[in-house]
Every structure is written in structure tokens, then in C-alpha cells.
Design an enzyme around this catalytic site. Structure first.
Site, PDB file in Angstrom:
ATOM      1  N   LEU A 350       0.820  -1.214   0.000  1.00  0.00           N
ATOM      2  CA  LEU A 350       0.000   0.000   0.000  1.00  0.00           C
ATOM      3  C   LEU A 350       0.849   1.257   0.000  1.00  0.00           C
ATOM      4  O   LEU A 350       0.425   2.302  -0.502  1.00  0.00           O
ATOM      5  CB  LEU A 350      -0.915   0.009   1.236  1.00  0.00           C
ATOM      6  CG  LEU A 350      -1.957  -1.103   1.319  1.00  0.00           C
ATOM      7  CD1 LEU A 350      -2.645  -1.057   2.686  1.00  0.00           C
ATOM      8  CD2 LEU A 350      -2.987  -0.959   0.223  1.00  0.00           C
ATOM      9  N   GLY A 353       7.774   3.784   3.121  1.00  0.00           N
ATOM     10  CA  GLY A 353       8.329   4.938   3.830  1.00  0.00           C
ATOM     11  C   GLY A 353       9.689   4.609   4.389  1.00  0.00           C
ATOM     12  O   GLY A 353      10.273   3.555   4.105  1.00  0.00           O
ATOM     13  N   GLY A 354      10.227   5.511   5.221  1.00  0.00           N
ATOM     14  CA  GLY A 354      11.534   5.286   5.819  1.00  0.00           C
ATOM     15  C   GLY A 354      11.544   4.108   6.766  1.00  0.00           C
ATOM     16  O   GLY A 354      12.587   3.526   7.036  1.00  0.00           O
ATOM     17  N   PHE A 355      10.377   3.720   7.271  1.00  0.00           N
ATOM     18  CA  PHE A 355      10.277   2.622   8.220  1.00  0.00           C
ATOM     19  C   PHE A 355      10.201   1.271   7.522  1.00  0.00           C
ATOM     20  O   PHE A 355      10.429   0.240   8.128  1.00  0.00           O
ATOM     21  CB  PHE A 355       9.015   2.786   9.073  1.00  0.00           C
ATOM     22  CG  PHE A 355       7.771   2.951   8.248  1.00  0.00           C
ATOM     23  CD1 PHE A 355       7.116   1.854   7.726  1.00  0.00           C
ATOM     24  CD2 PHE A 355       7.278   4.209   7.978  1.00  0.00           C
ATOM     25  CE1 PHE A 355       5.987   1.998   6.960  1.00  0.00           C
ATOM     26  CE2 PHE A 355       6.141   4.371   7.219  1.00  0.00           C
ATOM     27  CZ  PHE A 355       5.489   3.270   6.704  1.00  0.00           C
ATOM     28  N   GLY A 356       9.826   1.232   6.244  1.00  0.00           N
ATOM     29  CA  GLY A 356       9.604  -0.031   5.556  1.00  0.00           C
ATOM     30  C   GLY A 356       8.370   0.047   4.680  1.00  0.00           C
ATOM     31  O   GLY A 356       8.089   1.077   4.070  1.00  0.00           O
ATOM     32  N   VAL A 358       4.035  -1.018   3.934  1.00  0.00           N
ATOM     33  CA  VAL A 358       2.714  -1.344   4.477  1.00  0.00           C
ATOM     34  C   VAL A 358       1.987  -2.183   3.434  1.00  0.00           C
ATOM     35  O   VAL A 358       1.915  -1.811   2.256  1.00  0.00           O
ATOM     36  CB  VAL A 358       1.904  -0.075   4.796  1.00  0.00           C
ATOM     37  CG1 VAL A 358       0.511  -0.461   5.308  1.00  0.00           C
ATOM     38  CG2 VAL A 358       2.627   0.778   5.826  1.00  0.00           C
ATOM     39  N   LYS A 373       1.921  -3.163   8.766  1.00  0.00           N
ATOM     40  CA  LYS A 373       3.131  -2.345   8.672  1.00  0.00           C
ATOM     41  C   LYS A 373       4.323  -3.210   9.050  1.00  0.00           C
ATOM     42  O   LYS A 373       4.414  -3.721  10.166  1.00  0.00           O
ATOM     43  CB  LYS A 373       3.000  -1.146   9.616  1.00  0.00           C
ATOM     44  CG  LYS A 373       4.209  -0.234   9.659  1.00  0.00           C
ATOM     45  CD  LYS A 373       3.934   0.906  10.637  1.00  0.00           C
ATOM     46  CE  LYS A 373       5.124   1.812  10.790  1.00  0.00           C
ATOM     47  NZ  LYS A 373       4.860   2.901  11.754  1.00  0.00           N
ATOM     48  N   ASP A 469       4.544  13.678  13.919  1.00  0.00           N
ATOM     49  CA  ASP A 469       4.637  13.469  12.468  1.00  0.00           C
ATOM     50  C   ASP A 469       3.274  13.675  11.810  1.00  0.00           C
ATOM     51  O   ASP A 469       2.851  12.879  10.979  1.00  0.00           O
ATOM     52  CB  ASP A 469       5.174  12.072  12.174  1.00  0.00           C
ATOM     53  CG  ASP A 469       5.795  11.977  10.772  1.00  0.00           C
ATOM     54  OD1 ASP A 469       6.083  13.038  10.186  1.00  0.00           O
ATOM     55  OD2 ASP A 469       5.971  10.861  10.282  1.00  0.00           O
TER      56      ASP A 469
END
Length: 660
Positions: A350, A353-356, A358, A373, A469
Site C-alpha cells: 500500500l 516509507g523510511g520505516f519499511g 505497508v 506495517k 509526524d
């Protein structure tokens, strides 16, 4: 003479003990007042909710009953005794997640039009919960732990007076009279019988729970000395209220008996309707091969199963640490999430981002759509941020926040499971040409929704939650385009009245307040700054910072809107895609309030409560003064004792200098 007086008193006593009563051994042809999702099924079950999410259902006896009596010549009234017994059953499509429960209810109303679903059980909302004017007495059968109501666990019974914060509650248990012990029992997955009895003379309320195949226990589950007279009116309705949340859940009533001023008739359990079958009927398998072949097949299958189980254990191996028993909400099995996302296929992604990444997923048992996520190994959002998200959003409950359903850990993989938002993020609607354009009325409601969610985080939860954020890509839209604020991986919590601690500067350029680079402290005011950027983004249809093709440098959205305001042409900043299809006063309100929230001086920004009051029209939008170099004072009025903010004249190009 004495004998005649005794007979007269005896007759009066018998008359006083007689009161209205009814009994339903099943609900075929029953005359009940139904509301919301409540309905009577063809086989006579009273079904309060079905498999739809976020719904409520009410079923009440249609005639109000006299709950108080007064003696002749005496103005004082007393609450009569009453007794009820009913059989209920709760079934969830996903057994590990049952939302949210049901309540036997005594109320002055048969319907609750303003009530919320989910944790409010269709009885109250975040405004009415706890008000003495409710005059509601309820026995809750709660299958979800809501920390804001001080719930003891996700399987309890409670006595509620005007509020979902129970006066008395206990884990679901029953006293086994044959064994003389107290036994645990689940409120879901089986029909149960419950008795509620109030003695109006002794001012005592008992609640007793039992499996349907056992006699009434000798010891009640809940026993409370309480005078219900202050809470109950002269006439009241009796019935049931129920609600669901993110997991589809059936709430059934199989039979119900009630009596005023006496003992309710026992239900005829053999006459109660059958519950629907849980899953398809199993078909017997017939062996058609000989014994030697069976033995060979068994050996081969055993070897295959052993290999498969070893491989499966390696693939689905998980990690469980001590902190998870304290902080964790529902823990999903890795194999369920692996199957739900089709092995984390790229086609199910979907967003990135910087985190990985989704992923979209469909849980194999419940068929619920979820967003998973998956925090990448190399991500800077590591275990601390992961725990922060579980601790914060895992216990938050608000209609404008994305609901965290649970989590999973496997080796170095960190997984969070959320409600699936079918319409994706707000920024896609604003800037993706393939999406349909948001009308102004939808945009205004989205702004109010995000503001309501932030107000809850800042002031209405047990701790202050600074999101850190807030941006358009973290505002998700459900199937009705309601705004849900998500992604709490950077959130910070601190106690009300305390000061936030210095931390790393994180966030997204264009949404970060200028003081962050100096103080490194994320505060409620820095969230307000980011919200101001979102307001301007929604109203203008432009990103907070963007590169114009005709200009060599970047354009800062807040500066551009400020210039339009100073020239007296603030409506020129509105999204050109809207044309003239917007409410002029609302557009001016959003643009001007966006400037206030984005003010470079943190003390000049309003709080989220003040923002919400301005958006709701409870207090007027403050005038933006234009006295040049003089210091300006912004006064936000109202009945809340709101603060005064001084806007320093030393701030260059202050938003409060220049023309209107």
C-alpha cells in the site's frame, strides 16, 4: 378487629408484590422496539449486531414500566424491586478478537441516536459518558479491554451507572455449586444465562452468571449495596444495547424474562431457538483402500508432515519478550499475517516509507481486511519506536485515530496490524490525478476530524501524546472519507502538567515547527504547527514546500498564503480545482486559522481545544491585527478560561502584521 386488620395488611402486601412482567422463550412474533442493527431472525433469535463493523443495536420492551412508588400522603418515592433473567451468546468471526459486548439496560429512552459504537456499547459517546442526566443503569458484558474506562480485562461483567466506568466489575466467573469452587468462563463462543436482581427495600443489587446447562449458582458474581432511586425515574424502559468495533461480532439474546416487584419466571431452556451453525457441517470420510496401502500411506504422510512442520516452524518462528506481556495488545501469529498478505507480495504493498512497507492483507479466518506495517531491518524506526507505537496507539480509542488491532514479532521483523483504510491517505486525494477530487464539504470535515483526534491526544487521554509526524500522508480516510490520524511510531508520551524532554529532531520538512531546531523538544505546539500546514494544504491544494517550474527556488506555502492575506486577497490561495464551489466563510476561516497555527512564535499558536472551538463555531476567529511594528495581542475568548497570547513585534513578517 385485630384479625380483620391482619387480613387487610396481608392483602395489601400481596397487591404490592404484584407488578408488570413478561417472558420470551425465543422471540417469534415478539413486539419489541428495535433500533440500529437489531433484528429478530426467522428462527426467533434476537440478534443485536451482525458482521458489519462499527455498528450498534438496541432492543427494548416497547412499554415503559413503573419503577417507583410513593406512599399515600408521603411525597417520598422508593424504587421498586425487579428481577430479570436472560440467555445470551456472543460469537466473533475471528475468535481471538471479539468487539465489544452488550448490556442489559434500564433507561428513560428506547433509542440512543447520539450514542457511539465500539467501546461505548451504543449507550453513550465521549460527551455524554458519565453525565448524571443520563439516568441509565446497565449490566455490561464486556469482551474488550478499554483502559480509558479502567476495564479489568477483556472478559468481564460490570454494573454501570450513567457511565461505562463500572461501579463494580469482576472477571467472568461462576460459582460451581456441585464442586464448591469458582470457575472462569468465557463470555464468547457459548450461550450463557445471567440473573439480575434488585431488592428495593434492602437497596441491594445482585448479578449471577452461569453456563446454560447448569442451575443458578448459589453465589452471585457481583453483589453491590446501592440505592438506585437517585438514578432511576418514575417510569423506565428495559432492554438491551450492543455494539461492534473493528472485528465483526454477533450478539444474540435467546430468551428473556422480567418482573417488577417479584421474581422473574425461569426460562424454558428447551424452547429457546438454536444458534446458527459455526462453520460448515463436517462430512465423514470413508476409507476405500486396503490396510497395506493405508500403512504405507500413513508412513509417507508422517514423514511429509514432519518435514513440513519443521520447515513451517522455521518459516513462522516468533519471538516473545517480557515487555510484550505488559504492553502488548493482541498478538497475531506470523503465519496468519504471512497468509493474509500472500507472503508479503509486492502487489499487496500500500505504501513505502523510511520505516519499511505497508501491505494490504485479508486475515485467513475472519476475512477482515487489514493493513500490515512491516518495519524493515535497516530502518531507524527500531525496537524503541516499535514499542512506543504499541504502548501509545495500542490503548488509544478515538473515532479519528487509526485503530491498532495488534502486532507480531519474528526474529528481527516487527509487524503492526491496523484497521484497513480503503480510501488510502489524504495526500493521494489532494495530489494524485487518478483520484476523484474532494469536495469542500468533505475537506472541511476532514480538517475537523484531524483536529478532534489531536485534541484527544493532547488533552483528553490519560497522558499527553505528542504525535510528532502530523502530515497529509499520515491522515488516512475510511470508506466514508472520515479522517483517521495514523502512524504513531514517532509519538512521545508525558504526564499532564509536566514538561516534554529533549529528544532527537524528527519529522517531515514543511511540517516541522521552527523552534524544534533550537530546543529539540516536541510539544503540543509543534503538533499544532504541523496541523496548520495540513489545513493550508487541504484548502490550497498545494504541498507545504514545492518547487515551481517557473521559479528557481522553492515556494513555502505558509509564506504565500500570508502574502495573499496581507494584500486582502486571501481567497486567491484557495485550491483552483475547487473553482467557486466552496463556502466562502469556511474557506476564510480555514486559511486564517491555518496561518495562526503555523505562526513562527510557538506561544502565538492556539491550542487544539481552541482550534476545535473555532472550527465548531463556539468561539469566534480572532481578528488578525494590522498595526505594523506594535506588539499585537491575540485573545481567544469563550467560557473555558482560554489563554492570552502575545505576538511579539520583533518577529519579522509576522502573520499579524499587514492588511487583511
Amino acid at each position: 378487629m385485630i384479625l380483620k386488620l391482619f387480613v387487610l395488611l396481608l392483602l395489601v402486601s400481596f397487591a404490592a408484590s404484584d407488578g408488570p412482567e413478561f417472558i420470551f422463550n425465543g422471540f417469534h412474533g415478539a413486539n419489541l422496539s428495535l433500533d440500529g442493527a437489531a433484528e429478530i431472525t426467522p428462527n426467533g433469535l434476537l440478534r443485536l449486531t451482525n458482521t458489519s463493523q462499527q455498528q450498534k443495536g438496541h432492543a427494548f420492551y416497547p412499554i415503559s414500566l413503573p419503577f417507583k412508588t410513593s406512599s399515600k400522603g408521603n411525597s417520598n418515592t422508593t424504587t421498586l424491586s425487579f428481577s430479570t433473567v436472560f440467555v445470551f451468546a456472543i460469537f466473533s468471526k475471528y475468535p481471538e478478537l471479539s468487539f465489544h459486548g452488550l448490556a442489559f439496560t434500564i433507561s428513560p429512552l428506547k433509542a440512543f441516536p447520539g450514542a457511539a459504537s465500539a467501546q461505548y456499547l451504543g449507550l453513550f459517546n465521549d460527551i455524554t459518558n458519565g453525565k448524571s442526566s443520563n439516568h441509565v443503569v446497565a449490566i455490561e458484558l464486556d469482551t474488550f479491554l478499554n483502559s480509558e474506562f479502567d476495564d479489568i480485562n477483556n472478559n468481564h461483567v460490570g454494573i454501570d451507572i450513567n457511565s461505562l466506568r463500572s461501579n463494580l466489575s469482576a472477571p467472568a466467573t461462576f460459582f460451581n455449586s456441585e464442586k464448591g469452587v469458582l470457575q472462569n468462563i468465557s463470555l464468547t463462543g457459548q450461550p450463557l444465562q445471567i440473573w439480575v436482581e434488585y431488592n428495593g427495600v434492602e437497596k441491594h443489587l445482585n448479578v449471577t452468571l452461569s453456563p446454560i446447562n447448569m442451575p443458578k449458582p448459589k453465589r452471585p458474581l457481583l453483589s453491590l449495596n446501592i440505592d438506585l432511586s437517585p438514578f432511576i425515574l418514575d417510569t423506565m424502559y428495559v432492554g438491551f444495547s450492543s455494539s461492534t468495533g473493528a472485528a465483526p461480532t454477533y450478539h444474540y439474546i435467546l430468551g428473556w424474562s422480567f418482573k417488577m416487584n417479584g421474581k422473574a419466571q425461569e426460562l424454558k431452556l428447551s424452547r429457546l431457538p438454536r444458534l446458527p451453525r459455526d462453520g460448515p457441517r463436517k462430512k465423514p470420510k470413508v476409507l476405500t483402500i486396503g490396510l497395506p496401502l493405508i500403512l504405507v500411506a500413513v508412513v509417507l504422510v508422517s514423514i511429509s508432515v514432519a518435514v513440513f512442520m519443521i520447515r513451517r516452524r522455521i518459516i513462522y518462528a516468533e519471538v516473545l519478550e517480557d515487555w510484550e506481556t505488559k504492553y502488548g495488545p493482541h498478538r497475531f501469529k506470523y503465519k496468519d499475517l504471512y497468509i493474509a498478505t500472500k507472503g508479503f507480495r509486492e502487489k499487496e504493498v500500500l505504501g513505502v516509507g523510511g520505516f519499511g512497507k505497508v501491505y494490504r492483507g485479508v486475515l485467513p479466518t475472519s476475512k477482515i481486511e487489514v493493513a500490515v506495517k512491516r518495519v524493515s531491518h535497516e530502518s531507524r524506526q527500531g525496537i524503541r519506536e516499535f514499542i512506543a507505537e504499541i504502548v501509545s496507539i495500542g490503548r488509544l480509542r478515538h473515532r479519528n485515530l487509526v485503530q491498532l488491532l495488534g502486532y507480531c514479532r519474528r526474529r528481527r521483523e516487527l509487524l503492526l496490524v491496523y484497521d484497513f483504510m480503503p480510501n488510502g491517505s489524504l495526500d493521494k486525494f489532494l495530489f494524485d490525478q487518478t483520484k476523484s477530487m474532494l469536495e469542500w464539504c468533505q475537506r472541511f470535515q476532514i480538517i475537523k476530524g484531524v483536529a478532534s483526534g489531536l485534541l484527544y491526544l493532547h488533552e483528553e487521554w490519560e497522558q499527553v501524546v505528542v504525535h510528532r509526524d502530523v502530515k497529509a500522508s499520515n491522515v488516512l480516510l475510511d470508506d466514508e472519507l472520515n479522517a483517521r490520524l495514523g502512524d504513531f511510531g514517532l509519538a512521545r508520551l508525558y504526564d499532564h502538567g509536566s514538561n516534554p524532554q529533549t529528544t532527537h529532531v524528527v519529522g517531515t520538512l514543511g511540517y516541522m515547527a521552527p523552534e524544534l531546531t533550537r530546543t529539540s523538544k516536541a510539544t503540543m505546539s509543534t503538533d499544532v504547527f504541523a496541523f496548520g500546514a495540513v489545513m493550508l494544504e487541504v484548502a490550497c491544494g498545494r504541498r507545504p514546500i514545492e518547487l515551481q517550474a517557473s521559479l528557481p527556488e522553492e515556494t513555502i506555502l505558509v509564506d504565500w498564503v500570508s502574502q495573499c492575506w496581507r494584500k486582502g486577497t486571501i481567497l486567491e490561495a484557495s485550491d483552483p480545482k475547487l473553482g467557486s464551489h466552496y463556502v466562502v466563510e469556511e474557506m476564510k476561516l480555514v486559511l486564517t486559522l491555518g496561518l495562526l497555527c503555523s505562526h513562527p512564535v510557538s506561544a502565538a499558536r492556539p491550542s487544539m481545544r481552541q482550534v476545535m472551538q473555532i472550527l465548531d463555531g463556539d468561539i469566534p476567529l480572532p481578528e488578525l491585527l494590522a498595526d505594523g511594528s506594535n506588539a499585537s495581542i491575540l485573545v481567544l475568548g469563550g467560557n473555558e478560561g482560554l489563554d492570552y497570547y502575545s505576538l511579539c513585534s520583533s518577529v519579522p513578517d509576522s502573520l499579524l502584521s499587514g492588511g487583511r
